[in-house]
Scaffold this active site. Structure first.
Site, PDB file in Angstrom:
ATOM      1  N   ARG A  40      -1.965   6.488   9.753  1.00 62.83           N
ATOM      2  CA  ARG A  40      -1.981   6.049   8.339  1.00 62.83           C
ATOM      3  C   ARG A  40      -2.042   7.247   7.391  1.00 62.83           C
ATOM      4  NH1 ARG A  40      -4.240   0.717   8.065  1.00 62.83           N
ATOM      5  NH2 ARG A  40      -3.535  -0.440   9.885  1.00 62.83           N
ATOM      6  N   ARG A  45       0.850  -1.194   0.000  1.00 65.68           N
ATOM      7  CA  ARG A  45       0.000   0.000   0.000  1.00 65.68           C
ATOM      8  C   ARG A  45       0.884   1.241   0.000  1.00 65.68           C
ATOM      9  NH1 ARG A  45      -4.151  -0.099   4.705  1.00 65.68           N
ATOM     10  NH2 ARG A  45      -5.109  -1.743   3.473  1.00 65.68           N
ATOM     11  N   LYS A  47      -6.231   6.933  12.223  1.00 70.66           N
ATOM     12  CA  LYS A  47      -6.544   7.533  10.921  1.00 70.66           C
ATOM     13  C   LYS A  47      -7.003   8.985  11.062  1.00 70.66           C
ATOM     14  CE  LYS A  47      -7.815   3.082   8.977  1.00 70.66           C
ATOM     15  NZ  LYS A  47      -8.862   2.256   8.362  1.00 70.66           N
ATOM     16  N   LYS A 106      -4.164   0.833  14.766  1.00 68.40           N
ATOM     17  CA  LYS A 106      -4.088   1.817  13.676  1.00 68.40           C
ATOM     18  C   LYS A 106      -4.726   3.148  14.093  1.00 68.40           C
ATOM     19  CE  LYS A 106      -6.521  -1.002  11.036  1.00 68.40           C
ATOM     20  NZ  LYS A 106      -7.394  -1.610  10.010  1.00 68.40           N
ATOM     21  N   CYS A 133     -15.138  -2.989  -0.919  1.00 64.98           N
ATOM     22  CA  CYS A 133     -13.764  -3.289  -0.503  1.00 64.98           C
ATOM     23  C   CYS A 133     -13.223  -4.424  -1.361  1.00 64.98           C
ATOM     24  CB  CYS A 133     -13.751  -3.695   0.961  1.00 64.98           C
ATOM     25  SG  CYS A 133     -14.436  -5.346   1.210  1.00 64.98           S
ATOM     26  N   CYS A 175     -14.124  -1.807   5.599  1.00 63.98           N
ATOM     27  CA  CYS A 175     -13.135  -1.083   4.778  1.00 63.98           C
ATOM     28  C   CYS A 175     -13.755  -0.150   3.733  1.00 63.98           C
ATOM     29  CB  CYS A 175     -12.182  -2.067   4.116  1.00 63.98           C
ATOM     30  SG  CYS A 175     -11.221  -3.001   5.321  1.00 63.98           S
ATOM     31  N   CYS A 207      -7.965 -10.733   0.248  1.00 58.04           N
ATOM     32  CA  CYS A 207      -8.097 -10.370   1.661  1.00 58.04           C
ATOM     33  C   CYS A 207      -8.298 -11.616   2.526  1.00 58.04           C
ATOM     34  CB  CYS A 207      -9.258  -9.400   1.857  1.00 58.04           C
ATOM     35  SG  CYS A 207      -9.455  -9.015   3.607  1.00 58.04           S
ATOM     36  N   CYS A 255     -16.617  -8.432   4.897  1.00 58.31           N
ATOM     37  CA  CYS A 255     -16.622  -8.822   6.316  1.00 58.31           C
ATOM     38  C   CYS A 255     -16.952  -7.573   7.136  1.00 58.31           C
ATOM     39  CB  CYS A 255     -15.266  -9.423   6.719  1.00 58.31           C
ATOM     40  SG  CYS A 255     -14.044  -8.208   7.215  1.00 58.31           S
TER      41      CYS A 255
HETATM   42 FE1  SRM Z   1      -9.229  -2.074   5.801  1.00 59.16          FE
HETATM   43  C1  SRM Z   1      -7.934  -4.749   7.397  1.00 59.16           C
HETATM   44  C2  SRM Z   1      -8.296  -3.308   2.844  1.00 59.16           C
HETATM   45  C3  SRM Z   1      -9.874   0.929   4.394  1.00 59.16           C
HETATM   46  C4  SRM Z   1     -11.022  -1.177   8.574  1.00 59.16           C
HETATM   47  N1  SRM Z   1      -8.217  -3.715   5.231  1.00 59.16           N
HETATM   48  C5  SRM Z   1      -7.726  -4.689   6.049  1.00 59.16           C
HETATM   49  C6  SRM Z   1      -6.842  -5.669   5.277  1.00 59.16           C
HETATM   50  C7  SRM Z   1      -5.447  -5.170   5.322  1.00 59.16           C
HETATM   51  C8  SRM Z   1      -6.975  -7.153   5.687  1.00 59.16           C
HETATM   52  C9  SRM Z   1      -6.018  -7.679   6.697  1.00 59.16           C
HETATM   53  O1  SRM Z   1      -5.840  -7.095   7.770  1.00 59.16           O
HETATM   54  O2  SRM Z   1      -5.455  -8.748   6.418  1.00 59.16           O
HETATM   55  C10 SRM Z   1      -7.468  -5.489   3.853  1.00 59.16           C
HETATM   56  C11 SRM Z   1      -6.556  -5.812   2.679  1.00 59.16           C
HETATM   57  C12 SRM Z   1      -7.369  -6.371   1.539  1.00 59.16           C
HETATM   58  C13 SRM Z   1      -6.630  -6.474   0.267  1.00 59.16           C
HETATM   59  O3  SRM Z   1      -6.482  -7.616  -0.237  1.00 59.16           O
HETATM   60  O4  SRM Z   1      -6.201  -5.470  -0.270  1.00 59.16           O
HETATM   61  C14 SRM Z   1      -8.005  -4.079   3.952  1.00 59.16           C
HETATM   62  N2  SRM Z   1      -8.993  -1.307   3.978  1.00 59.16           N
HETATM   63  C15 SRM Z   1      -8.683  -1.999   2.859  1.00 59.16           C
HETATM   64  C16 SRM Z   1      -8.848  -1.164   1.611  1.00 59.16           C
HETATM   65  C17 SRM Z   1      -7.834  -1.466   0.541  1.00 59.16           C
HETATM   66  C18 SRM Z   1     -10.284  -1.344   1.097  1.00 59.16           C
HETATM   67  C19 SRM Z   1     -10.525  -0.853  -0.308  1.00 59.16           C
HETATM   68  O5  SRM Z   1     -11.085  -1.663  -1.069  1.00 59.16           O
HETATM   69  O6  SRM Z   1     -10.226   0.283  -0.640  1.00 59.16           O
HETATM   70  C20 SRM Z   1      -8.743   0.246   2.240  1.00 59.16           C
HETATM   71  C21 SRM Z   1      -7.342   0.751   2.294  1.00 59.16           C
HETATM   72  C22 SRM Z   1      -7.279   2.117   2.879  1.00 59.16           C
HETATM   73  C23 SRM Z   1      -5.928   2.760   2.825  1.00 59.16           C
HETATM   74  O7  SRM Z   1      -5.512   3.149   1.743  1.00 59.16           O
HETATM   75  O8  SRM Z   1      -5.321   2.937   3.874  1.00 59.16           O
HETATM   76  C24 SRM Z   1      -9.236  -0.023   3.641  1.00 59.16           C
HETATM   77  N3  SRM Z   1     -10.176  -0.383   6.406  1.00 59.16           N
HETATM   78  C25 SRM Z   1     -10.442   0.700   5.626  1.00 59.16           C
HETATM   79  C26 SRM Z   1     -11.433   1.530   6.250  1.00 59.16           C
HETATM   80  C27 SRM Z   1     -12.045   2.781   5.660  1.00 59.16           C
HETATM   81  C28 SRM Z   1     -11.389   4.032   6.150  1.00 59.16           C
HETATM   82  O9  SRM Z   1     -10.435   3.984   6.904  1.00 59.16           O
HETATM   83  O10 SRM Z   1     -11.859   5.083   5.775  1.00 59.16           O
HETATM   84  C29 SRM Z   1     -11.773   0.914   7.444  1.00 59.16           C
HETATM   85  C30 SRM Z   1     -12.875   1.365   8.429  1.00 59.16           C
HETATM   86  C31 SRM Z   1     -12.494   2.558   9.230  1.00 59.16           C
HETATM   87  C32 SRM Z   1     -11.798   2.155  10.484  1.00 59.16           C
HETATM   88  O11 SRM Z   1     -10.587   1.970  10.447  1.00 59.16           O
HETATM   89  O12 SRM Z   1     -12.475   1.999  11.501  1.00 59.16           O
HETATM   90  C33 SRM Z   1     -10.978  -0.286   7.539  1.00 59.16           C
HETATM   91  N4  SRM Z   1      -9.397  -2.814   7.676  1.00 59.16           N
HETATM   92  C34 SRM Z   1     -10.243  -2.336   8.643  1.00 59.16           C
HETATM   93  C35 SRM Z   1     -10.196  -3.223   9.778  1.00 59.16           C
HETATM   94  C36 SRM Z   1     -11.011  -3.061  11.093  1.00 59.16           C
HETATM   95  C37 SRM Z   1     -10.336  -2.135  12.038  1.00 59.16           C
HETATM   96  C38 SRM Z   1     -11.021  -2.074  13.356  1.00 59.16           C
HETATM   97  O13 SRM Z   1     -10.901  -1.074  14.033  1.00 59.16           O
HETATM   98  O14 SRM Z   1     -11.678  -3.036  13.750  1.00 59.16           O
HETATM   99  C39 SRM Z   1      -9.302  -4.260   9.439  1.00 59.16           C
HETATM  100  C40 SRM Z   1      -8.910  -5.466  10.309  1.00 59.16           C
HETATM  101  C41 SRM Z   1      -7.938  -5.099  11.374  1.00 59.16           C
HETATM  102  O15 SRM Z   1      -7.384  -4.010  11.422  1.00 59.16           O
HETATM  103  O16 SRM Z   1      -7.751  -5.960  12.222  1.00 59.16           O
HETATM  104  C42 SRM Z   1      -8.838  -3.975   8.118  1.00 59.16           C
HETATM  105 FE1  SF4 Z   2     -11.135  -7.535   3.787  1.00 59.77          FE
HETATM  106 FE2  SF4 Z   2     -13.156  -7.182   5.423  1.00 59.77          FE
HETATM  107 FE3  SF4 Z   2     -11.645  -5.118   4.716  1.00 59.77          FE
HETATM  108 FE4  SF4 Z   2     -13.252  -6.168   2.963  1.00 59.77          FE
HETATM  109  S1  SF4 Z   2     -13.893  -5.203   4.866  1.00 59.77           S
HETATM  110  S2  SF4 Z   2     -11.085  -5.663   2.600  1.00 59.77           S
HETATM  111  S3  SF4 Z   2     -13.224  -8.299   3.487  1.00 59.77           S
HETATM  112  S4  SF4 Z   2     -10.968  -6.823   5.904  1.00 59.77           S
END
Ligand code: SRM
Ligand code: SF4
Length: 566
Positions: free
Chosen positions: A142, A73, A208, A206, A427, A476, A433, A472
């Protein structure tokens, strides 16, 4: 008895500022993955160990290892990149990745499918065009997001500069990234490296940051740990409202986990922002829950201790009180599509990129077309907070040339999509993922095609309805702020959430649990039809669902995991 620290805390503490045994893991030619501990540390370097989940069961049967590869990323504060950077990402996607790029929901680039032996070359390729992956993931601040239109007004330009300043200030100080990926020599002399803001164990989770310029809430300010709302008077930013404690992530059926909307903490002047952000980060560093990662985000620190406690803690570190928040109002969370002229007298074109995936589709040579534009473009490529792309800063003379390429490759075709599609996000989910329970990016476009029959029949083709899907409950694509939110429960099954505010200021509410893909249309059809017939003038879909009692708004303290019973 005190709860033990989560194991990641020890991994961080013993990592020598994010070095761990990464070099050894990378140099081990006998395996395609890296050690479990190192795979936690690579996240801080913007790199995730993944495997191709489409291949999992076949490989298991053949007793083969998983098909390991890595996701990288690239952090892009405010989403602004150059044509040269675009071309480089495009080329790296072919050379080392899976031939696609993903524009994320947080204004970053992702490459998928990079094999271990190509990781270093990929990071070096990214470095060659002055970008990096450091702190794109991990328990640190981030990518800092802001509206990607610096030329919409002088205010927007100032906000972009602030996003960059915040990003720079909160980037980890460790040289581990430069040593491991860029072959920087370790400074001899045994001086201990200091992480001035984070310390040896970084943050509990994390973190943000986003900056919004009302009336646009394209950054989805209420979904983030720390938000800044520009307060503008006579065309100038007088200061910022500070919001804290937003977040989306939760786990199904665990009521103690749930999304939270950020709350206004106070107001400050522009010159105070960076210091205040640092103090907020350090309060979370010192008080965030390091025993349970499902309870470690700032939203839970504030929920447990209260906003007043949090404000006092921040103020005591600042040495002065924060002013009260100023009035503000948002209109929408979407992107403004099409051509527009900025205060810089240049043209800017926002394109719809379905789910942010840049590749050549069967009927749309998207990646090739954008590459051809990048070869001649003298302006910029800007990533939006909704996975879209702006081809920015185009002169009057260059506009017809760019427009010809847009037509030649059919790149603006997406702009005539339905209002539902233009306001959709999904997402990544499967196959890369590791956490996904169901399809998202590969399924939402087809579901929208089905739903388009419904909205067209109801006369709502051009009505903007925000629909967001994730594979899930981690959130995201910020699904709990979708007027329609679809969250994967199991393969082919989704929870349906309804009723978020179009302005991004109200969460939606669980409407139906575990609906099969083939039944989503029949669940939504009667509601959409009713909306077409009964809505009041200008009433948004989410507001309609709330007004008519299809769902009642969720209140903090209620179980977010229980559907409303009608
Ligand atoms: Fe996310 C984890 C993809 C924005 C909440 N996110 C992941 C992971 C890295 C899976 C992992 O941990 O193994 C995913 C990688 C998938 C892949 O194959 O690429 C993933 N997140 C993404 C992206 C690429 C989604 C997309 O389709 O655009 C976004 C990348 C953002 C970036 O450039 O930094 C992405 N993730 C978000 C957002 C939206 C936002 O921040 O505006 C959220 C919700 C906001 C938040 O943080 O509360 C988000 N991602 C999560 C979480 C849950 C965090 C939590 O507090 O519970 C995880 C899982 C974790 O951290 O344990 C996660
Ligand atoms: Fe993966 Fe869940 Fe984030 Fe979708 S919402 S990219 S399934 S961790």
């Amino acid at each position: 008895m005190e709860k033990p620290l989560h194991k990641n805390e020890n991994i961080k503490a013993e990592s020598n500022n994010l070095r761990g045994t990464l070099v050894e893991s990378l140099n081990d030619p006998t395996r395609g993955d890296i050690s479990a501990d190192d795979s936690q540390l690579t996240k801080f370097h913007g790199i995730y160990l993944q495997d191709d989940r489409d291949e999992r069961s076949e490989r298991r049967k053949k007793k083969l290892d998983k098909a390991y590869s890595f996701m990288l990323r690239v952090r892009v504060p405010g989403g602004i990149t150059t044509p040269e950077q675009w071309l480089q990402m495009d080329s790296l996607a072919d050379r080392y990745g899976n031939g696609t790029m993903k524009l994320t929901t947080r204004q970053a680039y992702q490459l998928h499918g990079v094999l271990k032996h190509n990781l270093k070359k990929t990071v070096q390729g990214i470095d060659a065009v002055m970008m990096d992956t450091l702190a794109a993931c991990g328990d640190v601040n981030r990518n800092v997001m802001c509206n990607p239109n610096p030329h919409a007004s002088e205010v927007h330009e100032e906000v972009l500069q602030l996003a960059q300043a915040l990003s720079d200030h909160l980037t980890p100080a460790t040289r581990a990234y430069h040593e491991i990926w860029l072959d920087e020599e370790r400074v001899a002399g045994g001086e201990e490296e200091i992480e001035p803001i984070y310390g040896k164990t970084y943050l509990p989770r994390k973190f943000k940051i986003v900056i919004a310029v009302p009336p646009s809430n394209d950054v989805d300010i209420f979904a983030h740990d720390l938000g800044l709302i520009a307060i503008v008077s006579n065309g100038e930013i007088t200061g910022y409202n500070i919001t804290v404690g937003g977040g989306m992530g939760m786990s199904h059926n665990k009521p103690e986990t749930h999304p939270c909307l950020a709350q206004v903490l106070g107001y400050c002047t522009p010159d105070q922002v960076v210091d205040i952000a640092e103090k907020i980060v350090t309060v979370q560093r010192d008080f965030g829950d390091r025993t349970n990662r499902a309870h470690a985000r700032l939203k839970y620190t504030i929920k447990d201790r209260g906003l007043d406690w949090f404000r006092k803690e921040v103020e005591s570190r600042l040495g002065y009180p924060l002013d009260e928040g100023k009035p503000f109002s948002f209109e929408d969370t979407g992107d403004r599509y099409g051509w527009v002229k900025g205060v810089d007298n240049k043209w800017h074109l926002t394109l719809f990129i379905q789910n942010g995936r840049i590749k050549d589709y069967q009927d749309l040579p998207l990646r090739t077309g954008l590459r051809e534009i990048a070869k001649i473009h003298k302006g910029d490529f800007r990533l939006t907070c909704n996975q879209n792309l702006i081809i920015g800063s185009i002169s009057d003379e260059a506009k017809p040339v760019i427009e010809n390429l847009i037509q030649e490759y059919g790149l603006s075709a997406g702009l005539s999509s339905s209002g539902l599609r233009l306001n959709s996000m999904a997402c990544v989910a499967l196959p890369t993922c590791g956490l996904s329970l169901a399809e998202s990016e590969r399924y939402l476009p087809d579901l929208i095609t089905e739903l388009e029959e419904v909205v067209e029949a109801a006369g709502l083709r051009d009505d903007a309805i925000v629909i967001r899907m994730t594979g899930c409950p981690n959130g995201c694509a910020r699904p709990y702020l979708g007027e329609v939110g679809l969250v994967g429960k199991a393969p082919g099954k989704y929870n349906i959430y309804l009723g978020a505010g179009f302005d991004g200021a109200r969460l939606n509410r669980l409407y139906k649990i575990s609906v099969k893909s083939e039944e989503i249309r029949s669940e939504l059809e009667p509601i959409i039809q009713r909306y077409a017939k009964e809505r009041s003038d200008g009433e948004r879909f989410g507001n309609f669902c709330v007004r008519t009692g299809i769902v009642t708004p969720w209140q903090p303290g209620e179980n977010y995991h229980e559907p409303m019973v009608n």
